[in-house]
Design an enzyme around this catalytic site. Structure first.
Site, mmCIF file in Angstrom:
data_model
loop_
_atom_site.group_PDB
_atom_site.id
_atom_site.type_symbol
_atom_site.label_atom_id
_atom_site.label_comp_id
_atom_site.label_asym_id
_atom_site.label_seq_id
_atom_site.Cartn_x
_atom_site.Cartn_y
_atom_site.Cartn_z
ATOM 1 N N CYS A 1 -12.855 -27.981 -22.024
ATOM 2 C CA CYS A 1 -13.443 -26.947 -21.170
ATOM 3 C C CYS A 1 -14.055 -25.783 -21.949
ATOM 4 C CB CYS A 1 -12.419 -26.450 -20.158
ATOM 5 S SG CYS A 1 -10.765 -26.245 -20.840
ATOM 6 N N HIS B 1 -12.786 -19.402 -18.296
ATOM 7 C CA HIS B 1 -12.800 -19.197 -19.746
ATOM 8 C C HIS B 1 -13.946 -18.258 -20.115
ATOM 9 C CE1 HIS B 1 -9.800 -22.086 -20.281
ATOM 10 N NE2 HIS B 1 -10.460 -23.082 -20.838
HETATM 11 N N1 LIG Z 1 -7.166 -27.622 -16.497
HETATM 12 C C1 LIG Z 1 -8.352 -27.539 -17.090
HETATM 13 O O1 LIG Z 1 -8.987 -26.468 -17.129
HETATM 14 C C2 LIG Z 1 -8.960 -28.747 -17.742
HETATM 15 C C3 LIG Z 1 -10.255 -28.670 -18.219
HETATM 16 C C4 LIG Z 1 -10.826 -29.784 -18.860
HETATM 17 C C5 LIG Z 1 -10.102 -30.944 -18.978
HETATM 18 N N2 LIG Z 1 -8.823 -30.978 -18.498
HETATM 19 C C6 LIG Z 1 -8.083 -32.230 -18.647
HETATM 20 O O2 LIG Z 1 -7.995 -32.820 -17.346
HETATM 21 C C7 LIG Z 1 -6.758 -33.543 -17.232
HETATM 22 C C8 LIG Z 1 -5.996 -33.012 -16.006
HETATM 23 O O3 LIG Z 1 -5.704 -31.643 -16.217
HETATM 24 P P1 LIG Z 1 -4.997 -30.738 -15.107
HETATM 25 O O4 LIG Z 1 -5.144 -29.363 -15.623
HETATM 26 O O5 LIG Z 1 -5.486 -31.066 -13.740
HETATM 27 O O6 LIG Z 1 -3.456 -31.205 -15.257
HETATM 28 P P2 LIG Z 1 -2.265 -31.091 -14.172
HETATM 29 O O7 LIG Z 1 -2.466 -29.954 -13.261
HETATM 30 O O8 LIG Z 1 -1.018 -31.129 -14.972
HETATM 31 O O9 LIG Z 1 -2.409 -32.457 -13.319
HETATM 32 C C9 LIG Z 1 -2.157 -33.713 -13.910
HETATM 33 C C10 LIG Z 1 -2.429 -34.820 -12.912
HETATM 34 O O10 LIG Z 1 -2.110 -36.057 -13.547
HETATM 35 C C11 LIG Z 1 -1.100 -36.737 -12.788
HETATM 36 N N3 LIG Z 1 -0.145 -37.393 -13.688
HETATM 37 C C12 LIG Z 1 0.609 -36.831 -14.657
HETATM 38 N N4 LIG Z 1 1.387 -37.778 -15.238
HETATM 39 C C13 LIG Z 1 1.114 -38.952 -14.603
HETATM 40 C C14 LIG Z 1 1.604 -40.292 -14.747
HETATM 41 N N5 LIG Z 1 2.520 -40.608 -15.660
HETATM 42 N N6 LIG Z 1 1.100 -41.220 -13.917
HETATM 43 C C15 LIG Z 1 0.169 -40.910 -12.980
HETATM 44 N N7 LIG Z 1 -0.328 -39.672 -12.806
HETATM 45 C C16 LIG Z 1 0.140 -38.699 -13.611
HETATM 46 C C17 LIG Z 1 -0.397 -35.659 -12.008
HETATM 47 O O11 LIG Z 1 0.221 -36.252 -10.861
HETATM 48 P P3 LIG Z 1 1.530 -35.598 -10.191
HETATM 49 O O12 LIG Z 1 1.050 -34.407 -9.418
HETATM 50 O O13 LIG Z 1 2.024 -36.698 -9.309
HETATM 51 O O14 LIG Z 1 2.465 -35.238 -11.299
HETATM 52 C C18 LIG Z 1 -1.572 -34.757 -11.643
HETATM 53 O O15 LIG Z 1 -2.302 -35.299 -10.576
HETATM 54 C C19 LIG Z 1 -6.015 -33.339 -18.561
HETATM 55 O O16 LIG Z 1 -6.281 -34.399 -19.432
HETATM 56 C C20 LIG Z 1 -6.648 -32.057 -19.106
HETATM 57 O O17 LIG Z 1 -6.575 -31.988 -20.521
HETATM 58 C C21 LIG Z 1 -8.240 -29.929 -17.869
#
Ligand SMILES: NC(=O)c1ccc[n+]([C@@H]2O[C@H](COP(=O)([O-])OP(=O)(O)OC[C@H]3O[C@@H](n4cnc5c(N)ncnc54)[C@H](OP(=O)(O)O)[C@@H]3O)[C@@H](O)[C@H]2O)c1
Length: 362
Positions: free
Chosen positions: A139, A264
């Site tokens: 990001c 950001h």
């Molecule tokens: N946040 C940002 O600003 C951002 C920006 C760019 C890229 N990203 C990337 O995007 C991805 C998601 O980020 P996020 O911020 O949305 O994370 P998050 O809020 O922690 O959400 C993670 C998601 O993945 C699911 N998950 C986790 N472990 C799992 C498993 N073992 N099996 C199936 N589903 C699973 C979770 O489901 P449950 O709810 O059921 O646990 C939830 O839906 C990451 O790789 C992150 O690095 C994030």
């Protein structure tokens, strides 16, 4: 004779639908042109059975299993908004069925057989995907890359220095929850001017951050490595080089976490082969896709994360010609890390892929 026949609208699977990025992406599906047939929502077994609203209708969340991808095939797309290890484990289950994976994690960003795509900059790269997987950048890179790409096309970028001021929600739901909790704790405490007061108010549990984030800054994001660099800093360097196709671009980067919920901010110093002009640079950015110029500080027009949150573009302001170098520009960028930095990129890329299959030639 050549005839064109329309095919059914592709299916979309959203893996990680319950997360911080997933929740934003589901809202955006109601706000963008609807190119999708069925939409299925997938998350961990913890979330199976929850019902989330998509396009105005409740959809039940499925647990991530092989069965969750049954029925997907050529022309369909699965976006992965999951931790990198989950994407790495499950993307092959989608590609084995002939569908395309758009992954927003770090799992495939360094894989030479997986294009790293920002539709405003290198959208055509999404067509060359030997593994059936397309990745998007982190990001921080996403926030600056459209502006940098437009300036690079005009002036030829030769050196880059970036500092990030990163929001808590880049750490997912747990990052947002930790900052909210810490803000409530410090707000309920009589604080002096000593750092120790904040440490005492927040206690030992700093969440995913290495120190309290409320009323503080933490001087790295991502994993800290033995050589002192953080994974996020290395990601910004290598992904900027990859997307702009500048393999040897010198990049100096420091990533900092600040007590902002979403949005950001970056300070950017970019040096170019040609001499630059701040007025012409503003005109270039006014015409750049995915970028909005907000650059009249005296009139109160400048980007902040508070204003960028909830919006699609990267906001650029404080454009200045360097005081000491006629080849360098300095500017400030804000972008919503969940939306611009992840969900928008995933949807735009998925839509490009869906568009490839919208018609076929007989
Ligand atoms: N946040 C940002 O600003 C951002 C920006 C760019 C890229 N990203 C990337 O995007 C991805 C998601 O980020 P996020 O911020 O949305 O994370 P998050 O809020 O922690 O959400 C993670 C998601 O993945 C699911 N998950 C986790 N472990 C799992 C498993 N073992 N099996 C199936 N589903 C699973 C979770 O489901 P449950 O709810 O059921 O646990 C939830 O839906 C990451 O790789 C992150 O690095 C994030």
């Amino acid at each position: 004779m050549t005839a064109t026949r329309s095919v059914p609208a592709p299916a979309l699977a959203v893996v990680g639908a319950t997360g911080a990025v997933g929740s934003v992406l589901l809202q955006m599906l109601s706000q963008r042109a609807d190119v999708w047939g069925g939409i299925r929502l997938i998350a961990s077994a913890r979330s199976a059975g929850r019902r989330l609203v998509v396009r105005g209708e409740e959809v039940e969340v499925l647990a991530l299993t092989e069965d969750a991808f049954d029925g997907l095939g050529g022309g369909d797309v699965a976006v992965f908004l999951t931790p990198a290890e989950v994407s790495a484990r499950w993307a092959p289950a989608v590609t084995a069925r002939g569908a395309v994976v758009v992954d927003r994690s770090a799992a495939f960003r360094e894989d030479p057989e997986v294009p790293l795509v920002v539709p405003e900059v290198n959208g055509k790269a999404a067509r060359m995907r030997p593994r059936g997987i397309v990745a998007g950048p982190d990001c921080v890179t996403a926030a600056m890359i459209a502006a940098l790409g437009a300036l690079h096309a005009a002036y030829e970028l030769v050196d880059l220095t970036v500092s990030s001021y990163e929001a808590a929600s880049a750490g997912g739901r747990s990052g947002t929850e930790a900052l909210r909790r810490q803000i409530a704790l410090v707000a309920g405490t009589a604080l002096g001017e000593q750092t120790g007061d904040v440490r005492r108010a927040v206690g030992e549990d700093t969440g995913p951050f290495a120190a309290p984030l409320a009323l503080n800054v933490v001087p790295w994001s991502g994993e800290l490595r033995e050589d002192g660099w953080s994974s996020q800093e290395l990601a910004v360097r290598s992904q900027t080089r990859r997307i702009l196709e500048l393999e040897a671009l010198p990049v100096a980067v420091t990533c900092v976490r600040v007590p902002v919920l979403t949005g950001h901010s970056l300070t950017v110093r970019a040096r170019f082969e040609s001499e630059v002009d701040a007025g012409r640079a503003r005109e270039i950015l006014e015409a750049a896709p995915g970028v909005v110029l907000a650059d009249d500080p005296a009139a109160g027009e400048f980007p902040t994360p508070v204003d960028a949150a909830g919006t699609d573009p990267a906001w650029v302001g404080r454009m200045r010609a360097s005081l000491d170098d006629p080849h360098s520009l300095e500017f400030f960028v804000c972008a919503d890390n969940l939306r611009h930095g992840a969900a928008l990129n995933a949807l735009q890329t998925a839509e490009l892929i869906a568009g490839e299959f919208a018609y076929f030639t007989l």
